[in-house]
Design an enzyme around this catalytic site. Structure first.
Site, PDB file in Angstrom:
ATOM      1  N   GLU A  34     -21.167 105.876 -78.587  1.00 19.91           N
ATOM      2  CA  GLU A  34     -21.808 104.546 -79.164  1.00 19.91           C
ATOM      3  C   GLU A  34     -20.721 103.412 -79.378  1.00 19.91           C
ATOM      4  OE1 GLU A  34     -25.508 105.369 -81.546  1.00 19.91           O
ATOM      5  OE2 GLU A  34     -24.167 107.545 -81.474  1.00 19.91           O
ATOM      6  N   LYS A  89     -29.977 116.415 -86.853  1.00 23.76           N
ATOM      7  CA  LYS A  89     -29.045 115.261 -86.189  1.00 23.76           C
ATOM      8  C   LYS A  89     -27.784 115.618 -85.471  1.00 23.76           C
ATOM      9  CE  LYS A  89     -30.774 112.011 -84.465  1.00 23.76           C
ATOM     10  NZ  LYS A  89     -30.802 110.648 -84.996  1.00 23.76           N
ATOM     11  N   SER A 129     -26.212 113.448 -89.354  1.00 19.85           N
ATOM     12  CA  SER A 129     -26.973 112.126 -89.994  1.00 19.85           C
ATOM     13  C   SER A 129     -26.947 112.377 -91.415  1.00 19.85           C
ATOM     14  CB  SER A 129     -28.376 112.241 -89.625  1.00 19.85           C
ATOM     15  OG  SER A 129     -28.985 111.421 -90.529  1.00 19.85           O
ATOM     16  N   HIS A 140     -31.375 101.829 -60.592  1.00 18.92           N
ATOM     17  CA  HIS A 140     -32.606 101.178 -61.229  1.00 18.92           C
ATOM     18  C   HIS A 140     -32.767 102.192 -62.518  1.00 18.92           C
ATOM     19  CE1 HIS A 140     -33.231  97.998 -58.563  1.00 18.92           C
ATOM     20  NE2 HIS A 140     -33.134  99.265 -57.509  1.00 18.92           N
TER      21      HIS A 140
END
Ligand code: ARG
Length: 467
Positions: A296, A289, A283, A162
């Site tokens: 992804e 970043k 970024s 979970h």
């Protein structure tokens, strides 16, 4: 476009007018079926030999055709095959070119075959190679996991259910879980490959042919292990392509779970792992970043691969036997799915290999969150307490610890004993995370010795797929 010999169109004799521009544009498939040139030429070579065997081609004609097919392959291999706007599909384009090269002999190759058996054969051959290639790429990813598991064999990590900390594990145990998920993915491609390994040339349009061509000869030439038992099935069926797509979709889903975990591990909230520079991006506006884009995209690409499976399922649904032009829609989903996985697998393999793990953060997370509560309950069971009761009691222990703001090992032994007579001083031994891991020593569990054995098996599985 009325003369079929000077265009890539393979029909026209019974028509007085050429096709409408919009109709032609809809039907042209050279944009994608050109990727089947290798398979199409292999089928044509086999066909030239078969036509020679039955006496339709003499020695010189066969040699001329085989020689021309070899030259044609060189053109394709160097991206120099001269497609024209009159070419409807790769089969017609190659025939047109053969006629340009050889004259009338070029037109002999069509005897006894149809684009229906040709395309079914081409796509089977293409899928066969794709399955082999994907199994190999999966093996590389498995090998990256094996190497990471080996390098972090006894590192602690939290195991989740979970997405809540559940029980401590070895990081290597978690990493090796992917090897087995991927092994089943590879197995699905192997299964698909075994089932599609049937030769269909010689089926003609649907019913076979009258010339005496031998389907088994094509199987020999093309390296298929058997002949499709029914010519109508041979030209009509695309479940082999569905199987490749379904194996692809399931693999893409496996990879998406991996992508998601890498994304989570790389967050500052988890902080369990860092993705290597070569597999991260910055970024354009936020200089600090470091984004796990490969992970992804791996997660995101699953959508299109699943879409490809659904697309072909939908095309095939309720399609009457045998060949229908709808079947032309089989190729792009297959090419796209396999092409996507060809891109994703090496990139995510590099990402996994590039991960550097944070030992301290993993160890700290492995013990937090009352992760040893199950161990305590199971200890009570060994002392004769029914598990139902033990579960209750440990629940109270956890509630007490929570209210005191401590973990299980921070409780006062007298307080513990007050909750249940079996909670004596010895139970403190249950609060050691290394002990907890060592106790889980079944063959598939997380104890160091168990994971070592799993590692050996995982290495063998990776090697078998890398082949
Ligand atoms: N381009 C067609 C396909 O991909 C080749 C077979 C065409 N057959 C036909 N009867 N029109 O399926």
């Amino acid at each position: 476009m009325s003369d079929a010999t000077d265009t890539g169109r393979l029909w026209g004799g019974r028509f007085t007018a050429g096709p409408d521009e919009a109709a032609w544009a809809l039907g042209v498939s050279t944009g994608f079926d050109r990727h089947l040139w290798r398979q199409d030429l292999a089928g044509s070579r086999a066909h030239a030999h078969e036509l020679h065997r039955i006496g339709v081609l003499d020695d010189a004609e066969r040699d001329a055709l085989v020689g021309a097919l070899d030259r044609c392959a060189e053109l394709f291999a160097t991206d120099g095959f001269p497609f024209t706007t009159g070419d409807e599909d790769v089969h017609g384009a190659i025939e047109r070119w053969l006629v340009e090269e050889l004259g009338a002999v070029g037109g002999k190759l069509r005897a006894g075959r149809s684009r229906n058996d040709q395309i079914a054969s081409d796509l089977r051959l293409w899928c066969r190679d794709a399955c082999d290639e994907l199994v190999g790429l999966i093996g590389e990813l498995q090998a990256a996991f094996v190497a990471q598991a080996e390098a972090h064999l006894d590192w602690l990590a939290p195991g989740y259910t979970h997405l809540q900390r559940g029980q401590p594990v070895l990081l290597s145990h978690h990493l090796l879980a992917y090897v087995w998920m991927l092994d089943r993915d590879a197995g699905r491609f192997r299964d698909a490959r075994d089932r599609l390994d049937e030769s269909v040339l010689g089926s003609g349009a649907l019913s076979g042919q009258t010339l005496g061509l031998d389907p088994a000869a094509y199987a020999d030439h093309l390296g298929f292990s058997r002949v499709a038992p029914n010519s109508m099935d041979a030209v009509a069926s695309r479940d082999f392509a569905l199987e490749v797509l379904s194996a692809s979709a399931i693999l893409a889903v496996t990879l998406s779970r991996l992508g998601e975990e890498v994304v989570l591990w790389a967050t500052s909230e988890f902080g369990f792992a860092r993705v290597g520079d070569a597999f991260s991006t910055g970024s354009s506006i936020m200089p600090q970043k470091r984004n796990p884009d490969v992970a992804e995209l791996t997660r995101g690409k699953a959508g299109r691969v699943i879409g490809n499976l659904v697309a072909l399922l939908t095309t095939l649904k309720a399609l009457p036997l045998t060949y229908d032009r709808d079947l032309q829609e089989d190729k792009e989903p297959v090419f796209d799915a396999v092409g996507t996985l060809r891109l994703v697998l090496p990139a995510i393999t590099g990402t996994v290999a590039s991960l550097t793990f944070d030992r301290d953060r993993l160890a700290a997370a492995s013990v937090g969150g009352f992760a040893l509560a199950t161990d305590l309950a199971e200890e009570l069971v060994t002392r004769g307490v029914p598990f139902r009761e033990a579960h209750e009691v440990v629940g109270e222990v956890v509630r007490l610890a929570e209210s005191r703001g401590v973990d299980l090992d921070g409780l006062d032994p007298e307080e513990l004993a007050g909750l249940h007579p079996a909670l004596d001083a010895d139970v403190a031994a249950r609060f050691d995370v290394r002990e907890a891991i060592a106790r889980r020593d079944a063959v598939n569990a997380t104890a160091l010795g168990s994971v070592r054995e799993q590692l050996d098996r995982a290495r063998a599985a990776a090697e078998a797929n890398r082949g």
